[in-house]
Design an enzyme around this catalytic site. Structure first.
Site, PDB file in Angstrom:
ATOM      1  N   CYS A 444       0.685  -1.461   0.286  1.00 29.70           N
ATOM      2  CA  CYS A 444       0.280   0.692  -0.119  1.00 29.70           C
ATOM      3  C   CYS A 444       0.565   1.105   0.085  1.00 29.70           C
ATOM      4  CB  CYS A 444      -0.962   0.031   1.061  1.00 29.70           C
ATOM      5  SG  CYS A 444      -0.109   0.697   2.953  1.00 29.70           S
ATOM      6  N   HIS A 619      -4.606   5.967   7.642  1.00 27.90           N
ATOM      7  CA  HIS A 619      -3.181   6.072   7.835  1.00 27.90           C
ATOM      8  C   HIS A 619      -2.522   6.847   8.191  1.00 27.90           C
ATOM      9  CE1 HIS A 619      -3.766   2.431   5.803  1.00 27.90           C
ATOM     10  NE2 HIS A 619      -2.440   2.868   5.712  1.00 27.90           N
TER      11      HIS A 619
END
Length: 700
Positions: A444, A619
């Site tokens: 990611c 995040h």
């Protein structure tokens, strides 16, 4: 033989890349071409509105507003006369010019200024983001002002040149600017360099591009006058199959066709490549005389091709039997010949090449010719391809999967329509012949949240299937190396991952917790790794912390989730508010700097952090890791749910991962949210203590 094939393949790849680059400048702006085409069709003197109004007996004066939009101005002659007779009278001259300016319309300014500048900005932005786009647009204004023809070719040259050269200049002084002077230097350097390139475009590039355009136009005029234009199909039809058409279509045909359409109201050049007739006839022939999967998939492919305009869907059918290219060439030439005979054309490019787009751009008086052109082309390709299919030796079913793989190899990337031809599993099925898969990475943007959760879920499935020798790790895309056998990413990040790991198998997902692609990966392991998992399903590992990094096995260095970071009833009402609320809890815990919350919002803009099963884990970006003081998570529950890009989210877990010590925790959280009973327990909890208990003592 090998010594000659390699250079040829290399040349083809370079032409493909060049064509793709040109296409990437034009395709995002096709909507502007369509808008210009519709404005032209509606408001020019021979347009739809004027023609209908006159047929209904309307006077020319009543069409004044149409004339003003179309730029043909009923009173334009009187305006010009006013200017001519002004004889130095300043006020009269100014009044005449102001009156005439109202009849300038939109047709000419759009094609002269708007479309080339949009293309240039897109090209510059592709090279050097917005800064490159702005400089490329400024530079293109020079070639526009220095010529008297639409500067599409000039825009395709000056846009990328502006972006590339600005990027190089910025690199010269990137580390030499004193703090506080960045904005001053950046703005003035871009402005000064843009001015220099605009002058260069006006005096140098403009005349060069204009000469080239006029030369190419002369070639086209020669072909038309000598009835040779159908011969272009000898080049265009094979080029389409080899994915070289973008260089021809967007590099030559679109600029020349647009210039021709400006002068005559239409151009046959827009139909040389976009005619859907050849592909339709081919697919109809396969529907009747094909074999196996090719025959079964052809009718659906015909619908996608003809109405959707995705021409590449028929390319594998030609690659299966290369002799069919003869039918495509004859078919394409027939369609061009019919258009030449009837003098038909389009007002603007038809992209994609759907019959719907073709008719929307068809010029007045060209409907009969355009209709006969695709009907005749379809008939010729159907007859010729049917002959070849019926007389071919019966060697069993046509290998459509192999042809599709061959097409993608030539294209250089995954085809958007390959799934229709091969049942949706072509990439994984083809991977079965590549040998055992040992190393899998879930990647990611930041490598701390989404990928860790996804890797935990996938790892559990793989280990439960008995493949204990297969490793599943997670990384940030920026840290990837081309050493992995299989790479799993969110669908919006797959292209970035391919740039880092070109030799790996790539799998895209959009639901990290319960994607069906995980089961497909396990099924692939059955094929590639000798079926060992199927024989030993009971060999699942002991329930140890599923962390690939040694630091994770040792457990967190300090408490990662405190009760003060658990909120039972969140106050936010939308996604942005929920991210802020979760981020502020991390700040209050002393885990991150306040700026980390902004990085969480920035991360969400690139790829959604929705995990599935009512869970989101926002995040920060990879660049924001320096803002993390120690690993921590926050937990916020929203009993009424939050709309997360169309998905319902009730649990928001904010993540700050300084190292690997939060990985075991994420694995435990993944286990919780894969269990519907435990999710229900979290929904029913009434206190932070109960939520902590429902999470299974994640700090333990």
């Amino acid at each position: 033989m090998s010594t000659t094939e390699a250079p040829r393949a290399g040349a083809r790849v370079h032409v493909q890349k060049f064509g793709t680059f040109l296409s990437n400048m034009v395709m995002p702006n096709i909507a502007a071409f369509i808008a210009w085409g519709l404005i032209t069709a509606l408001f020019i003197e021979q347009g739809w509105i004027a023609a209908i109004a006159r047929n209904m007996g309307a006077s020319d004066e009543s069409l004044n507003w149409v004339a003003r939009l179309g730029g043909w101005g009923i009173n334009a002659d009187s305006c010009a006369a006013t200017i001519t007779n002004a004889q130095g009278a300043t006020e009269q001259l100014a009044a005449g010019m102001q009156a005439c300016s109202s009849y300038g319309g939109m047709v000419s300014p759009m094609i002269t200024y708007l479309l080339p500048i949009l293309i240039a900005y897109t090209g510059g932005k592709m090279v050097y983001d917005v800064r490159g786009g702005v400089v490329g647009a400024i530079a293109t204004m020079g070639v526009i002002a220095g010529t008297d023809i639409p500067m599409f070719m000039g825009a395709m040259a000056m846009g990328p040149l502006g972006g590339w050269s600005m990027k190089r200049l910025d690199a010269l002084w990137s580390d030499k600017i004193r703090p506080g002077f960045e904005m001053l230097v950046n703005n003035f350097s871009a402005g000064i360099w843009g001015m220099i390139l605009a002058v260069f475009g006006f005096f140098v590039m403009g005349p060069i591009v204009e000469a080239f355009s006029k030369g190419a136009a002369s070639v086209v005029e020669f072909l038309v006058n000598n009835h040779l234009l159908p011969l272009t199909s000898i080049l265009i039809e094979p080029a389409k199959i080899l994915f070289l058409n973008n260089a021809i279509n967007h590099g030559i045909l679109t600029p020349l066709g647009t210039d021709q359409a400006l002068n005559t109201g239409k151009s046959v050049l827009f139909l040389l490549e976009a005619n859907p007739g050849p592909g339709l006839g081919l697919l109809l022939a396969y529907s009747l005389f094909g074999r196996g999967q090719a025959k079964a998939s052809a009718p659906g492919a015909a619908i996608i091709h003809f109405f959707g305009g995705i021409h590449e869907i028929y390319f594998p059918y030609v690659l299966m039997r290369p002799i069919l290219i003869v039918g495509m060439i004859l078919s394409g030439a027939t369609g061009v010949l019919v258009n030449v005979i009837f003098g038909s054309g389009l007002r603007a490019p038809a992209a994609p090449g759907s019959i719907i787009a073709v008719y929307l751009q068809t010029a007045s008086g060209s409907y009969i010719g355009v209709t006969l052109s695709w009907l005749a082309a379809a008939a010729v390709s159907f007859l010729v391809c049917s002959f070849f299919l019926r007389t071919a030796k019966d060697t069993g079913e046509d290998d459509l999967a192999a042809a599709t793989a061959n097409m993608e190899a030539m294209k250089g990337k995954k085809s958007s329509v390959a799934g229709h031809l091969t049942g949706g599993g072509a990439s994984l099925d083809d991977a079965a012949s590549r040998g055992p898969i040992k190393d899998i990475v879930f990647a990611c943007d930041a490598g701390m949240g989404s990928s860790a959760m996804g890797a935990s879920v996938l790892r559990k499935k793989i280990q439960s299937a008995g493949y204990n020798d297969v490793t599943v790790v997670n990384k940030a895309i920026s840290n990837l190396t081309d050493t992995f056998d299989l790479v799993v990413t969110h669908k919006d990040l797959t292209d970035r991952a391919k740039q880092k790991t070109g030799s790996a198998i790539h799998v895209s997902v959009d639901n990290f917790m319960g994607s069906p692609r995980y089961d497909e990966i396990v099924e692939l392991l059955h094929k590639t790794n000798g079926g060992q998992g199927a024989e030993a399903p009971a060999a699942a590992p002991a329930p140890a912390a599923p962390a690939p990094a040694p630091a994770a096995a040792a457990g967190p260095a300090e408490e990662v989730l405190s009760r003060q970071s658990i909120v039972v009833d969140g106050t936010a009402t939308d996604k942005a508010g929920a991210i802020t609320e979760a981020g502020k809890l991390l700040v209050a815990a002393g885990a991150v700097d306040a700026a980390y919350v902004d990085a969480m919002h920035e991360r969400e803009k690139s790829v959604s952090t929705y995990m599935g099963n009512l869970l989101a884990i926002p995040h920060g970006t990879n660049e924001a890791k320096s803002m993390i003081k120690h690993s921590a998570i926050s937990f916020v529950r929203y009993p009424n749910g939050i709309d997360w890009n169309g998905k319902e989210v009730k649990f928001v877990i904010g993540i700050a991962g300084a190292g690997n010590d939060h990985m075991a925790l994420l694995g435990k959280i993944a286990d919780v949210f894969l269990d519907k009973n435990q999710v229900a327990g979290l929904e029913e909890a009434t206190s932070p203590e109960q939520i902590e208990a429902a999470l299974g003592k994640v700090n333990g």
